[in-house]
Motif scaffolding. Sequence first.
Motif, short mmCIF file in Angstrom:
data_model
loop_
_atom_site.label_atom_id
_atom_site.label_comp_id
_atom_site.label_asym_id
_atom_site.label_seq_id
_atom_site.Cartn_x
_atom_site.Cartn_y
_atom_site.Cartn_z
N LEU A 151 4.55 -1.85 -8.55
CA LEU A 151 2.99 -2.18 -8.20
C LEU A 151 1.61 -0.61 -8.44
CD1 LEU A 151 2.65 -4.17 -5.34
CD2 LEU A 151 1.91 -4.16 -7.27
N THR A 156 2.62 1.27 -1.32
CA THR A 156 2.15 0.02 -0.63
C THR A 156 2.49 0.07 1.09
OG1 THR A 156 4.47 -0.32 -1.22
CG2 THR A 156 2.67 -1.02 -2.22
N ASP A 157 2.78 -0.39 1.75
CA ASP A 157 3.03 -0.62 3.24
C ASP A 157 4.40 -0.70 2.99
OD1 ASP A 157 0.91 -1.39 4.59
OD2 ASP A 157 1.02 -3.52 4.54
N LYS A 182 1.48 2.27 -6.92
CA LYS A 182 1.23 2.32 -5.77
C LYS A 182 2.16 2.89 -4.59
CE LYS A 182 -1.21 -2.03 -4.57
NZ LYS A 182 -2.40 -2.24 -4.78
N THR A 213 5.48 2.42 -4.88
CA THR A 213 5.58 1.10 -4.99
C THR A 213 5.20 0.62 -6.34
OG1 THR A 213 5.60 0.03 -3.20
CG2 THR A 213 5.52 -1.46 -4.71
N MET A 269 -3.95 0.64 -1.38
CA MET A 269 -4.07 0.91 -0.04
C MET A 269 -5.41 1.98 -0.22
SD MET A 269 -1.95 2.21 2.54
CE MET A 269 -0.61 0.88 3.04
#
Length: 95
Positions: free
Chosen positions: A72, A76-77, A74, A69, A1
Amino acid sequence: MNTHSLDKNLKNLKYDWKIIDNKIQIKVEFNDFVTAFEFMQEISKECISINHHPNWTNSYNKLKISLFTHDLQKITDLDFKLAKIIDHKLSEYKV
Protein backbone atom coordinates in the motif's frame (compact mmCIF):
# COMPACT_ATOMS: atom_id res chain seq x y z
CA MET A 1 -3.74 6.78 8.07
CA ASN A 2 -4.05 10.47 8.89
CA THR A 3 -1.64 12.50 11.02
CA HIS A 4 -3.88 12.39 14.10
CA SER A 5 -4.11 8.58 13.94
CA LEU A 6 -0.36 8.28 13.42
CA ASP A 7 0.37 10.47 16.43
CA LYS A 8 -2.14 8.61 18.59
CA ASN A 9 -0.68 5.23 17.66
CA LEU A 10 2.89 6.45 18.23
CA LYS A 11 1.95 7.60 21.74
CA ASN A 12 0.70 4.09 22.51
CA LEU A 13 4.14 2.63 21.85
CA LYS A 14 6.55 2.27 24.75
CA TYR A 15 9.84 2.90 22.98
CA ASP A 16 11.17 5.84 20.97
CA TRP A 17 9.51 5.18 17.61
CA LYS A 18 9.51 8.05 15.11
CA ILE A 19 8.02 8.67 11.70
CA ILE A 20 10.83 9.19 9.23
CA ASP A 21 10.41 9.06 5.44
CA ASN A 22 6.80 7.89 5.85
CA LYS A 23 7.87 4.86 7.87
CA ILE A 24 7.70 4.03 11.58
CA GLN A 25 11.33 3.74 12.69
CA ILE A 26 13.30 2.89 15.77
CA LYS A 27 16.99 2.45 16.51
CA VAL A 28 17.94 0.00 19.23
CA GLU A 29 21.28 -0.79 20.82
CA PHE A 30 21.88 -4.16 22.48
CA ASN A 31 24.76 -5.29 24.69
CA ASP A 32 26.41 -7.27 21.90
CA PHE A 33 25.98 -8.78 18.45
CA VAL A 34 24.67 -12.13 19.69
CA THR A 35 21.85 -10.47 21.63
CA ALA A 36 20.90 -8.27 18.67
CA PHE A 37 20.82 -11.29 16.37
CA GLU A 38 18.77 -13.37 18.84
CA PHE A 39 16.27 -10.52 19.02
CA MET A 40 16.02 -10.42 15.23
CA GLN A 41 15.43 -14.17 15.11
CA GLU A 42 12.61 -13.93 17.65
CA ILE A 43 10.96 -11.04 15.81
CA SER A 44 11.26 -12.89 12.49
CA LYS A 45 9.05 -15.68 13.90
CA GLU A 46 6.42 -13.11 14.90
CA CYS A 47 6.63 -11.55 11.44
CA ILE A 48 5.90 -14.86 9.79
CA SER A 49 2.87 -15.41 12.03
CA ILE A 50 1.29 -12.07 11.04
CA ASN A 51 2.68 -12.09 7.47
CA HIS A 52 4.29 -8.68 7.83
CA HIS A 53 8.00 -8.00 7.64
CA PRO A 54 10.24 -5.09 8.63
CA ASN A 55 13.02 -3.44 6.75
CA TRP A 56 15.94 -3.62 9.12
CA THR A 57 19.67 -3.25 9.23
CA ASN A 58 22.08 -4.61 11.79
CA SER A 59 25.56 -3.43 12.56
CA TYR A 60 27.15 -5.36 15.43
CA ASN A 61 24.92 -4.48 18.42
CA LYS A 62 22.82 -1.83 16.67
CA LEU A 63 19.53 -2.47 14.93
CA LYS A 64 17.47 -0.04 12.86
CA ILE A 65 13.89 -1.11 12.15
CA SER A 66 11.58 0.54 9.61
CA LEU A 67 7.92 -0.40 9.22
CA PHE A 68 5.43 0.39 6.50
CA THR A 69 3.04 -1.65 4.40
CA HIS A 70 4.87 -2.21 1.12
CA ASP A 71 1.93 -3.12 -1.08
CA LEU A 72 0.00 0.00 0.00
CA GLN A 73 3.10 2.22 0.21
CA LYS A 74 1.98 3.71 3.53
CA ILE A 75 1.82 3.13 7.27
CA THR A 76 -1.13 0.97 8.31
CA ASP A 77 -2.55 -0.66 11.44
CA LEU A 78 -0.49 -3.74 10.62
CA ASP A 79 2.70 -1.70 11.06
CA PHE A 80 1.58 -0.60 14.49
CA LYS A 81 0.64 -4.18 15.35
CA LEU A 82 4.20 -5.27 14.55
CA ALA A 83 5.63 -2.25 16.40
CA LYS A 84 3.71 -3.32 19.53
CA ILE A 85 5.07 -6.85 19.19
CA ILE A 86 8.58 -5.43 18.89
CA ASP A 87 7.99 -3.15 21.90
CA HIS A 88 6.88 -6.12 23.99
CA LYS A 89 9.93 -8.13 22.97
CA LEU A 90 12.23 -5.14 23.72
CA SER A 91 10.77 -5.06 27.23
CA GLU A 92 11.73 -8.71 27.66
CA TYR A 93 15.27 -7.85 26.58
CA LYS A 94 15.29 -4.89 29.00
CA VAL A 95 16.59 -2.54 26.32
